[in-house]
Design an enzyme around this catalytic site. Structure first.
Site, PDB file in Angstrom:
ATOM      1  N   GLU A 180      40.931  32.065   7.431  1.00 54.45           N
ATOM      2  CA  GLU A 180      40.563  32.124   8.837  1.00 54.45           C
ATOM      3  C   GLU A 180      41.116  33.410   9.439  1.00 54.45           C
ATOM      4  O   GLU A 180      42.330  33.536   9.674  1.00 54.45           O
ATOM      5  CB  GLU A 180      41.132  30.917   9.608  1.00 54.45           C
ATOM      6  CG  GLU A 180      40.587  30.847  11.020  1.00 54.45           C
ATOM      7  CD  GLU A 180      41.631  30.618  12.105  1.00 54.45           C
ATOM      8  OE1 GLU A 180      41.244  30.469  13.266  1.00 54.45           O
ATOM      9  OE2 GLU A 180      42.843  30.597  11.779  1.00 54.45           O
ATOM     10  N   ASP A 218      44.428  28.380   7.204  1.00 54.89           N
ATOM     11  CA  ASP A 218      44.591  28.502   8.645  1.00 54.89           C
ATOM     12  C   ASP A 218      45.425  29.741   8.995  1.00 54.89           C
ATOM     13  O   ASP A 218      46.429  30.036   8.330  1.00 54.89           O
ATOM     14  CB  ASP A 218      45.317  27.243   9.158  1.00 54.89           C
ATOM     15  CG  ASP A 218      45.485  27.235  10.670  1.00 54.89           C
ATOM     16  OD1 ASP A 218      44.484  27.028  11.368  1.00 54.89           O
ATOM     17  OD2 ASP A 218      46.628  27.454  11.144  1.00 54.89           O
TER      18      ASP A 218
HETATM   19  C1  AAO Z   1      49.657  23.995  20.731  1.00 56.50           C
HETATM   20  C2  AAO Z   1      49.516  24.140  22.252  1.00 56.50           C
HETATM   21  C3  AAO Z   1      50.148  25.437  22.712  1.00 56.50           C
HETATM   22  C4  AAO Z   1      51.602  25.503  22.277  1.00 56.50           C
HETATM   23  C5  AAO Z   1      51.656  25.332  20.765  1.00 56.50           C
HETATM   24  C6  AAO Z   1      53.066  25.292  20.235  1.00 56.50           C
HETATM   25  O1  AAO Z   1      48.152  24.101  22.598  1.00 56.50           O
HETATM   26  O2  AAO Z   1      50.075  25.502  24.133  1.00 56.50           O
HETATM   27  O3  AAO Z   1      52.153  26.753  22.607  1.00 56.50           O
HETATM   28  O4  AAO Z   1      51.015  24.102  20.391  1.00 56.50           O
HETATM   29  O5  AAO Z   1      53.742  24.187  20.755  1.00 56.50           O
HETATM   30  C7  AAO Z   1      45.692  24.767  17.327  1.00 56.50           C
HETATM   31  C8  AAO Z   1      45.414  24.856  18.821  1.00 56.50           C
HETATM   32  C9  AAO Z   1      46.587  25.364  19.602  1.00 56.50           C
HETATM   33  C10 AAO Z   1      47.829  24.547  19.281  1.00 56.50           C
HETATM   34  C11 AAO Z   1      48.060  24.726  17.790  1.00 56.50           C
HETATM   35  C12 AAO Z   1      49.302  24.027  17.276  1.00 56.50           C
HETATM   36  O6  AAO Z   1      44.294  25.705  19.008  1.00 56.50           O
HETATM   37  O7  AAO Z   1      46.289  25.243  20.986  1.00 56.50           O
HETATM   38  O8  AAO Z   1      48.921  25.022  20.028  1.00 56.50           O
HETATM   39  O9  AAO Z   1      46.941  24.159  17.074  1.00 56.50           O
HETATM   40  O10 AAO Z   1      49.277  22.686  17.579  1.00 56.50           O
HETATM   41  C13 AAO Z   1      44.417  32.723  17.311  1.00 56.50           C
HETATM   42  C14 AAO Z   1      44.684  32.733  15.811  1.00 56.50           C
HETATM   43  C15 AAO Z   1      43.869  31.706  15.042  1.00 56.50           C
HETATM   44  C16 AAO Z   1      43.932  30.331  15.718  1.00 56.50           C
HETATM   45  C17 AAO Z   1      43.447  30.518  17.156  1.00 56.50           C
HETATM   46  C18 AAO Z   1      43.423  29.200  17.921  1.00 56.50           C
HETATM   47  O11 AAO Z   1      44.434  34.032  15.279  1.00 56.50           O
HETATM   48  O12 AAO Z   1      44.398  31.620  13.753  1.00 56.50           O
HETATM   49  O13 AAO Z   1      44.335  31.409  17.823  1.00 56.50           O
HETATM   50  N1  AAO Z   1      43.163  29.334  14.961  1.00 56.50           N
HETATM   51  C19 AAO Z   1      43.848  28.409  14.000  1.00 56.50           C
HETATM   52  C20 AAO Z   1      43.285  27.013  14.092  1.00 56.50           C
HETATM   53  C21 AAO Z   1      43.692  26.372  15.398  1.00 56.50           C
HETATM   54  C22 AAO Z   1      45.202  26.190  15.405  1.00 56.50           C
HETATM   55  C23 AAO Z   1      45.925  27.297  14.780  1.00 56.50           C
HETATM   56  C24 AAO Z   1      45.304  28.345  14.138  1.00 56.50           C
HETATM   57  C25 AAO Z   1      47.382  27.194  14.673  1.00 56.50           C
HETATM   58  O14 AAO Z   1      41.910  27.037  13.867  1.00 56.50           O
HETATM   59  O15 AAO Z   1      43.033  25.159  15.619  1.00 56.50           O
HETATM   60  O16 AAO Z   1      45.679  26.075  16.773  1.00 56.50           O
HETATM   61  O17 AAO Z   1      47.621  26.464  13.468  1.00 56.50           O
HETATM   62  C26 AAO Z   1      42.195  36.604  20.091  1.00 56.50           C
HETATM   63  C27 AAO Z   1      42.631  36.897  18.670  1.00 56.50           C
HETATM   64  C28 AAO Z   1      42.588  35.684  17.789  1.00 56.50           C
HETATM   65  C29 AAO Z   1      43.307  34.517  18.444  1.00 56.50           C
HETATM   66  C30 AAO Z   1      42.645  34.271  19.822  1.00 56.50           C
HETATM   67  C31 AAO Z   1      43.224  33.071  20.532  1.00 56.50           C
HETATM   68  O18 AAO Z   1      40.776  36.401  20.132  1.00 56.50           O
HETATM   69  O19 AAO Z   1      41.773  37.878  18.126  1.00 56.50           O
HETATM   70  O20 AAO Z   1      43.215  35.979  16.566  1.00 56.50           O
HETATM   71  O21 AAO Z   1      43.184  33.370  17.604  1.00 56.50           O
HETATM   72  O22 AAO Z   1      42.813  35.433  20.598  1.00 56.50           O
HETATM   73  O23 AAO Z   1      44.517  33.333  20.911  1.00 56.50           O
HETATM   74  C32 AAO Z   1      37.868  37.930  22.760  1.00 56.50           C
HETATM   75  C33 AAO Z   1      38.433  38.831  21.654  1.00 56.50           C
HETATM   76  C34 AAO Z   1      39.057  37.979  20.570  1.00 56.50           C
HETATM   77  C35 AAO Z   1      40.120  37.105  21.169  1.00 56.50           C
HETATM   78  C36 AAO Z   1      39.391  36.184  22.134  1.00 56.50           C
HETATM   79  C37 AAO Z   1      40.259  35.111  22.759  1.00 56.50           C
HETATM   80  O24 AAO Z   1      36.670  37.307  22.292  1.00 56.50           O
HETATM   81  O25 AAO Z   1      37.374  39.597  21.109  1.00 56.50           O
HETATM   82  O26 AAO Z   1      39.579  38.785  19.538  1.00 56.50           O
HETATM   83  O27 AAO Z   1      38.796  36.942  23.169  1.00 56.50           O
HETATM   84  O28 AAO Z   1      41.214  35.673  23.576  1.00 56.50           O
END
Ligand code: AAO
Length: 484
Positions: A233, A192
């Site tokens: 990931e 992750d």
């Molecule tokens: C939770 C709450 C939050 C709180 C946090 C801390 O929801 O509000 O702040 O707790 O209390 C999962 C949930 C989260 C959750 C977290 C922990 O999704 O909501 O937070 O558990 O409980 C990034 C990362 C990637 C991650 C993804 C979701 O790079 O690693 O965000 N995925 C993994 C898991 C996921 C998990 C976590 C990681 C954490 O699969 O389930 O989170 O362990 C851009 C970046 C990406 C980034 C995205 C989203 O993407 O490139 O790297 O991913 O933003 O922030 C266009 C762009 C594209 C961009 C996209 C979205 O398409 O081309 O690049 O737009 O903006």
């Protein structure tokens, strides 16, 4: 680290998102083994926070590496791994080691205490010195700018306390966790948030792993030089300094360009006619470096970019999965979901927060709130197609120049897909030997007969293929193991 350690005749894995260990063990024996699935990505097994309302994402906030979660305890886990391995199905663990919790204090699912503010995690133990705080130079300690690779690696992802994998202590704790899982017989990991860790740190961690040599696991990960399967990931849609290729030296990576391409293709923003060079020809990673999927647990909820196709658009979804499985490209993962209406909604659960098991209907589909895409006939039969076609190159690509295509997997299998909106009626080269074949999209081969359409291949390898423009499943697929 590129090898899923799959049986050679099993070529696709499934993500059983939020399933309990004893349900997975039963599923391996009653369905995944018999249908030819290679392995299962399981939800994070470590102790995590217990968030009000029990959203799915609480499992991405570790409290310790004890194997106690809503999916079960360590005994359940061991039992699952052994029973799945015994029927040829590998277990791949979703490991969350970039960070710990994102807020609050209390008790985790395994009874350990934690306090986010003081960065105290006695269950590991980790304390303030094990985190990256001093190495992060963003305004608020969070990742504010994905254009800054230092921030992405050293600051907090959504407030999650960011571990410093640069220290030998943190590396050691992570290796202990991974080696414990390997000693229980797991075949690999989905790492992750790999993008948020330095490749050099990950390399140091992976280089200290020892796969299990215990014969009870019935598969040979112990030959010298063999490494656990690694899927990192790394969300790379292009446009950021961190590239998925920064990580391909260490193991496979999740190929998000594939999600984008599939989405554009089946929504007709691109043409199926252009897919004769699918894979690297489309700018995607080499075969053995990529893990590919139509959707994952994040982007099916709208996170991480792109409006992907999910179970909610079943007709498109089955078409897209059929295309992915029929292609020889990469190692595919099928998403298996529970039904959800809102982003945070957790898995089917009772009033006390215990996850409830899927029920199994007479037609093999699931009930009890579980979607079980992996049990849809059109999908599991395409796993069978992929297994039958393994090793055979794509050949005899045909298209109408637009959204109707067909191709063979030389001598092993043949598929035709009609996403045009009008009928396809063609005499096409299947490369298969003469005879009758069961179309595995519309039916199953059962007791020597076919419950769906039968396709007749002539002595010249050709078959007459008809697919209605508005058919619910506008594709036909046949292969050597579906010969009647
Ligand atoms: C939770 C709450 C939050 C709180 C946090 C801390 O929801 O509000 O702040 O707790 O209390 C999962 C949930 C989260 C959750 C977290 C922990 O999704 O909501 O937070 O558990 O409980 C990034 C990362 C990637 C991650 C993804 C979701 O790079 O690693 O965000 N995925 C993994 C898991 C996921 C998990 C976590 C990681 C954490 O699969 O389930 O989170 O362990 C851009 C970046 C990406 C980034 C995205 C989203 O993407 O490139 O790297 O991913 O933003 O922030 C266009 C762009 C594209 C961009 C996209 C979205 O398409 O081309 O690049 O737009 O903006």
């Amino acid at each position: 680290q590129f090898d899923p350690h799959n049986d050679p005749d099993r070529q696709a894995m499934v993500h059983l998102f939020e399933w309990k260990w004893n349900d997975i063990a039963a599923e391996c024996e009653r369905f995944l083994g018999p249908k030819g699935y290679a392995g299962v990505q399981i939800s994070p097994p470590h102790e995590c926070i217990q968030q009000y309302g029990r959203p799915w994402w609480e499992r991405y906030q570790p409290v310790s590496y004890k194997l106690v979660s809503r999916s079960g305890n360590e005994d359940d886990f061991k039992d699952m791994v052994q029973r799945c391995n015994a029927v040829g199905v590998r277990i791949y663990v979703d490991v969350v080691v970039n960070h710990m919790t994102g807020g609050g204090s209390g008790q985790g699912t395994g009874g350990s205490s934690y306090d986010t503010n003081s960065e105290s995690y006695p269950g590991v133990p980790y304390g303030r010195n094990d985190f990256n705080d001093n190495n992060c130079h963003s305004g608020d300690g969070n990742i504010d700018n994905y254009q800054d690779a230092n921030q992405v690696r050293n600051c907090r992802l959504s407030g999650l306390r960011d571990l410093n994998q640069g220290t030998s202590y943190v590396r050691g704790k992570i290796q202990e966790y991974f080696n414990h899982l390997l000693s229980l017989g797991v075949a690999g990991f989905r790492v992750d948030a790999a993008k948020h860790m330095w490749p050099g740190d990950l390399q140091a961690i992976f280089s200290g792993l020892q796969v299990s040599s215990d014969p009870v696991h019935r598969f040979n990960l112990s030959v010298s030089g063999s490494n656990p399967f690694i899927v990192q990931e790394v969300i790379d849609h292009g446009g950021e300094p961190i590239k998925n290729t920064d990580y391909t030296g260490l193991g496979r990576v999740t190929e998000f360009h594939h999600c984008d391409h599939i989405n554009n293709l089946f929504r007709k923003r691109d043409k199926l006619a252009y897919t004769s060079n699918w894979g690297t020809g489309w700018g995607m990673l080499p075969d053995d470096q990529a893990l590919v999927f139509v959707d994952n647990h994040d982007n099916q909820r709208g996170d991480g970019g792109g409006s992907v196709i999910t179970y909610k658009e079943a007709r498109l979804y089955k078409m897209a999965q059929a295309f992915v499985m029929a292609q020889p490209y990469a190692f595919p993962r099928i998403m298996s979901s529970y039904a959800f209406d809102s982003h945070d909604q957790g898995p089917p659960q009772d009033g006390s927060g215990h996850i409830t098991s899927p029920t199994i209907n007479a037609d093999d589909s699931c009930g009890g709130g579980w979607v079980c895409e992996h049990r849809w006939r059109q999908i599991y039969n395409m796993v069978g197609f992929r297994n039958a076609a393994h090793g055979a190159a794509m050949s005899n690509f045909w298209s109408n120049g637009d959204q109707q295509i067909a191709f063979a997997r030389s001598g092993k299998a043949f598929i035709a897909i009609n996403n045009q909106g009008y009928d396809l009626n063609q005499n096409l080269q299947t490369t298969l030997s003469a005879g009758s074949y069961c179309d595995v999209i519309s039916g199953n081969k059962e007791n020597g007969g076919c419950t769906g359409k039968t396709i007749t291949v002539g002595g010249d390898g050709r078959a007459y293929i008809s697919i209605g423009g508005s058919d619910e499943d506008p594709m036909v697929a046949i292969h050597v193991n579906a010969k009647l």
